[in-house]
Design an enzyme around this catalytic site. Structure first.
Site, PDB file in Angstrom:
ATOM      1  N   CYS A 267      17.426   7.733 -39.764  1.00  0.00           N
ATOM      2  CA  CYS A 267      17.173   6.158 -40.341  1.00  0.00           C
ATOM      3  C   CYS A 267      16.387   6.100 -41.358  1.00  0.00           C
ATOM      4  CB  CYS A 267      16.638   5.675 -39.175  1.00  0.00           C
ATOM      5  SG  CYS A 267      15.287   5.714 -38.425  1.00  0.00           S
ATOM      6  N   HIS A 844      12.420   2.784 -36.310  1.00  0.00           N
ATOM      7  CA  HIS A 844      13.539   2.627 -36.617  1.00  0.00           C
ATOM      8  C   HIS A 844      13.474   1.941 -37.806  1.00  0.00           C
ATOM      9  CE1 HIS A 844      18.275   3.277 -37.426  1.00  0.00           C
ATOM     10  NE2 HIS A 844      17.731   0.977 -37.590  1.00  0.00           N
TER      11      HIS A 844
END
Length: 893
Positions: A267, A844
């Site tokens: 990510c 994230h």
């Protein structure tokens, strides 16, 4: 009135002017003296090859012969085709150009000819206007001494960039031009003004063959299909198909809206690629295949062009293959990065800014146009030298070894100043950068900053009916609870904690009312927290949760609306309380006082204008609904059998003396009452009363301490070097803990700002700073943070700085330097954000981005979460999770 001629440096002429061909009348020297401004120049000459040198010498002889003819015939006038030039920004006097009187330049031109262009600027006396005339001549009412005193107060100056100093176009005008342009758009790079057309299908346009070759793998299928339809259709149908295809190619929502699959904790890479791909100059360089001309496979500092080719493959799948797939896997780029940077191999988590810095540096080395880099020394600024010239020389020295589109777009320049604490020696050096890392000002590492939007209640007779909500910045302990947020907010707004209700708002409705015992750690950085002033919970009080809907929504007895879909909500919801013994009319007026500020009141209307107020109230309909938004027929006297009866039986009357408790009956014992406020678009005297933008308006409180400007101020603050990073003083002949100051000197076209959210205490303790940093979406003025725009940087360096403040070099006044006004607006607009959620090592990354080109920026933001792509409102872009910011300069260098 005087005028000044500008002599440009011959060796730097190619990098300073942009030429356009035009026909201009060239006057002789005697005739030209009557002109105040001369913008005619000869063609630019490149002296890089022997053939061109001979051409330049031949041209110089012709100009000398022309000057001789002018002297023999002073009235002689000739008409020639020349080239007009516009100066590029950020030119330094004494390094790139010099100013001389027009008469001196005319003599030099007659003696030596004219190879470099002559650009004239008018001398201005009035500082309040860029084009004002000189002061009026003296009159008989004043003697000569008074006249001399008047002229001494007026300082003449010239404006180097008269066009750039005008105010830039507004963002609304840029967005309008961006959205209204449909034809003449390149199907590959989306550049406006494409004139070439695909000869097979005649449905798309290109800038040239490079764009067509780049787009052909993704256009082949569509081209063959369109060609078959064109051959089998009539001429009118073909023209309609061509026009429709051109419009679709520009308004294609999938263009650049392609997700990237997560290949195992990638990510960080996906978010960085999505933001970097929205940098229009670099992306266009790859989409047009022009980057292949710059590939440097022999650069030992690069990857032999493999990283650039892998990045090109990903860009084309994202920006040209959006009609095929909604997401793709960046496997090629992942493998190329893993080969040349093994630290990014595997499935471990990494920092997005670290990856972005490596990617920018790798692309720069792969696209470096300098094949054989010469040895260049980077000396410090010498004593007595102007800083502007020192910075320009350092930049030119760096450009001798580094020349790429990445550098032209992302690279800027720092000014580093070190002051010896013993001998006060000042050392100034210049360094290049491709991103700026800013420290977030923090008072305590154990606290967390949470933004809260506070809605103040407007009781009967209150003067707060027109006040907009205030956004506060509340600091609470990380291990605290919601009750701590209430106490901190109470100290800022003056409302008791028992009269505050904190809510989590999601999709224009209240998602959850936060309990006092809920932990602060459960509140995510992207949660939208609101606070409302309400009465404490009692047996005689009713708390109403209201949402705003558009008045064209139709309800029926079975579904939420007739289409069976979701309600058409907009604006911020609100929570209010009132006495259960109040009548329906008083309840209606109480709700109206809370929302009357949302209606655009005509000028001159106050509380005494009852007819107009009744007209304004007619725009609002209050409906009682359940928690899912379905109307509740609490006012029905019999069973509801139709949607019309349902509508009428759920509307709160504004002129009823019935008590609200009697109407609700047994439902009055419920803790909350749900209301739907339906707004109708009413026009009064040509004025639209309902504007949805007013429903999202709020003001910022002074408690929002951390702003992007404060982060830049912290960055430029002097600091004492520690024992591990001491500076060597050439005068003391030893390493000392000098006072060092880092300042921005040359700003790039695309500014990448990195917010330092991760604090390393030691090997076992690492903290993340969740502080809310408020940053503007547009019109970020960086001139206040750029040292080259400050007044003291126009001076020179003195040997010592005994009287200088710590970290600031002592400057000698450079007389006459302020004669030139060369300020270039440094206005930036945000186009991408990289967000980080969670804590260090277990978080994230996501990205927000919007498209832009030369004409302006789109107002449509997109959210990229790996393979998921969706739209997002501009008001939701600024969050405490912002990690890397991408700004573009309105006026490119």
């Amino acid at each position: 009135m005087k005028s000044i001629c500008i002599i440009l440096n011959t060796l730097l002429i190619q990098t300073m002017i942009a030429t356009t061909s035009t026909t201009t009348t060239v006057m002789s020297s005697s005739t030209q003296q009557s002109q105040y401004v001369t913008m005619t120049t000869t063609s630019t000459t490149d002296l890089s090859s022997p053939t061109k040198k001979q051409h330049a010498l031949h041209k110089e002889k012709e100009q000398k012969q022309s000057c001789t003819n002018d002297k023999n015939n002073p009235k002689h006038t000739t008409t020639t085709t020349t080239t007009t030039h516009e100066l590029r920004p950020h030119l330094i006097r004494g390094h790139h150009y010099e100013l001389i009187p027009r008469e001196v330049y005319a003599a030099l031109r007659c003696w030596y000819g004219e190879i470099t262009p002559c650009i004239c600027r008018r001398v201005v006396y009035d500082s309040s206007s860029l084009t004002s005339s000189p002061p009026p001549p003296p009159t008989d009412d004043h003697d000569d001494d008074d006249d001399d005193e008047v002229f001494k107060k007026v300082e003449p100056y010239i404006v180097l960039y008269p066009n750039l100093n005008s105010s830039p176009s507004s963002q609304q005008q840029q967005q309008q031009r961006l959205s209204t342009t449909e034809n003449g758009v390149c199907a590959s790079c989306r550049r406006i003004g494409a004139k070439s057309r695909c000869s097979r299908c005649l449905t798309v346009q290109y800038c040239g063959r490079d764009c067509q070759a780049s787009h052909w793998p993704y256009h082949r299928t569509i081209c063959n299909s369109a060609k078959k339809k064109r051959t089998s259709s009539s001429k009118t149908e073909t023209e309609m198909m061509m026009q429709e295809q051109l419009i679709i190619s520009w308004k294609d929502v999938n263009w650049g809206r392609v997700g990237l699959n997560n290949l195992g904790n990638t990510c960080f890479m996906n978010s960085a690629i999505q933001c970097l791909s929205h940098a229009a100059p670099l992306t266009r360089h790859f989409l047009t295949n022009r980057f292949r001309n710059d590939l440097n496979s022999s650069n030992p500092l690069g990857t032999g062009g493999k990283l650039a080719l892998a990045y090109d493959a990903v860009l084309k799948e994202v920006w040209l293959g959006g009609h095929k797939n909604a997401c793709m896997s960046p496997t090629t780029l992942k493998r190329a990065v893993a080969v040349f940077a093994p630290r990014f191999a595997g499935v471990s988590q990494h920092d997005a800014m670290e990856f972005l810095a490596y990617l920018l540096d790798g692309l720069h080395e792969d696209l470096n146009r300098v094949k054989n880099a010469p040895y260049v020394e980077m000396p410090d600024a010498t004593t007595g030298q102007r800083l502007s010239i020192s910075g320009a020389e350092a930049w030119d020295a760096y450009r001798r070894r580094n020349d790429s589109l990445v550098m032209d777009t992302f690279y800027g320049q720092f000014k580093s100043t070190c002051v010896c604490p013993r001998c006060s020696k000042v050392s100034v050096s210049f360094e290049t950068f491709n991103h700026v890392s800013l420290e977030i000002p923090q008072q305590q590492i154990t606290t967390r900053t949470i933004p809260v939007l506070f809605f103040r209640s407007a009781p009967a007779g209150s003067a707060n009916t027109r006040l907009v909500p205030l956004r506060y910045c509340v600091q609470v302990p990380k291990n605290g609870c919601v009750g701590d947020i209430k106490h901190a907010l109470s100290g800022l707004c003056g409302i008791k904690p028992t009269q505050l209700a904190l809510c989590d708002v999601y999709e224009n409705s209240i998602y959850e009312i936060l309990r006092d015992g809920k932990a602060v750690s459960t509140i995510r950085p992207d949660d939208f927290i609101t606070a409302y002033e309400v009465d404490p919970y009692t047996n005689v009080s009713i708390h109403a949760i209201a949402t705003h809907t558009r008045g064209d929504t139709k309800f029926n007895a079975s579904n939420t609306n007739e289409e069976g879909g979701e309600r058409n909500l907009f604006g911020y919801p609100f929570l209010t309380s009132f006495d259960a013994r109040m009548t329906c009319t008083k309840v209606w007026n109480h709700i109206w006082r809370q929302v009357s500020r949302l209606v655009l009141w005509p000028a001159g209307v106050d509380g005494n204008s009852k007819p107009i107020i009744e007209r304004l109230k007619s725009a609002l309909t209050i409906r009682i609904v359940d928690n899912s938004g379905k109307p509740r027929p609490v006012f029905a006297k019999k069973q509801v059998e139709s949607s019309a009866m349902l509508d009428a039986a759920s509307i709160l009357p504004c002129n009823s003396n019935a008590k609200i408790a009697d109407v609700l009956g047994g439902d009055c014992t419920e803790r909350f009452l749900f209301l739907s406020l339906e707004w109708s678009n009413i026009i009064l005297d040509g004025l639209k009363l309902i504007d949805e933008n007013r429903f999202l308006a709020f003001s910022d409180h002074a408690s929002l301490l951390v702003t992007l400007d404060q982060c830049f101020e912290t960055f430029t603050r002097p600091e004492r070097l520690d024992e591990n990073n001491m500076w060597y003083c050439s005068r003391c002949k030893e390493h000392v803990r000098a006072m060092k100051t880092m300042e921005l000197w040359k700003l790039p076209n695309v500014l990448v700002v990195h917010l330092k959210r991760f604090a390393f205490k030691h090997a076992l303790r690492r903290e993340k700073l969740d502080a809310f940093v408020d940053f503007p979406l547009q019109e970020l003025d960086m001139s206040r943070h750029c040292a080259s725009s400050s007044s003291y940087t126009r001076g020179s360096i003195s040997p010592t700085s005994n009287s200088a403040s710590p970290g600031q070099s002592s400057m000698n006044d450079d007389n006459g330097e302020n004669f030139v006004v060369d300020n270039v607006p440094a206005i930036y607009d945000l186009f991408a954000v990289t967000n980080h959620y969670g804590r260090m090592g277990f978080g994230h990354y996501t990205a927000y981005a919007r498209k832009w080109n030369e004409d302006g920026m789109s107002d449509q933001w997109a959210a990229f979460d790996d393979s998921n792509v969706g739209g997002i409102k501009p008001s939701m872009v600024v969050t405490p999770a912002a990690y890397v910011l991408f700004y573009r300069r309105r006026i490119f260098d």
